[in-house]
Write a protein that holds these residues in place. Structure first.
Motif, short mmCIF file in Angstrom:
data_model
loop_
_atom_site.label_atom_id
_atom_site.label_comp_id
_atom_site.label_asym_id
_atom_site.label_seq_id
_atom_site.Cartn_x
_atom_site.Cartn_y
_atom_site.Cartn_z
N TYR A 1 -8.51 8.23 -10.82
CA TYR A 1 -8.43 7.19 -9.47
C TYR A 1 -8.84 6.07 -9.55
N GLU B 1 -3.62 1.94 -9.97
CA GLU B 1 -3.51 0.59 -9.82
C GLU B 1 -2.52 0.42 -8.01
N ASN B 2 -3.03 0.21 -7.47
CA ASN B 2 -2.80 0.54 -6.00
C ASN B 2 -2.61 1.96 -5.47
N PRO B 3 -2.94 3.18 -5.36
CA PRO B 3 -2.63 4.52 -5.43
C PRO B 3 -2.41 4.42 -3.74
N PRO B 4 -1.63 4.79 -2.89
CA PRO B 4 -1.16 5.08 -2.01
C PRO B 4 -2.03 5.12 -0.35
N CYS B 5 -2.14 4.88 0.49
CA CYS B 5 -2.65 5.02 1.71
C CYS B 5 -2.91 6.56 1.32
#
Length: 103
Positions: A80, A84-88
């Motif tokens: 995790y 890059e920018n994991p979905p909320c």
């Protein structure tokens, strides 16, 4: 891992007998965990495949379930932070699953 879930036999012992689902699942997840320790980037793209095993509904005995949860949490902890920018939504689902395990 997907072939195992679909019911395809992955592991056959030296006598030609198939190994139980729970033992195959443990073997696959523990092997993936070793690869993840060596290079977590290998599994970043596959987090969606690993996450459902965190729900604790793997139809195995309690000891095996504990080992599965350890492997999954270990892999997710390593992958995790590299995303890059994991979905909320994905982060919220992970948080909910972890809370259910603790409580």
């Amino acid at each position: 891992l997907i072939k195992l879930e679909e019911g395809d036999v992955l592991i056959v012992n030296t006598c030609g007998q198939t190994i139980d689902y729970d033992k195959q699942l443990l073997a696959v997840l523990q092997t993936l965990n070793i690869f993840c320790e060596a290079n977590p980037l290998l599994l970043v793209a596959h987090v969606d495949i690993l996450s459902p095993y965190l729900k604790g509904e793997n139809h195995v005995n309690k000891d095996d379930e504990t080992t599965i949860l350890y492997s999954i949490t270990s892999m997710l902890a390593k992958t995790y932070p590299l995303m890059e920018n994991p979905p909320c939504k994905k982060m919220a689902d992970l948080s909910t699953d972890l809370e259910k395990l603790v409580y």
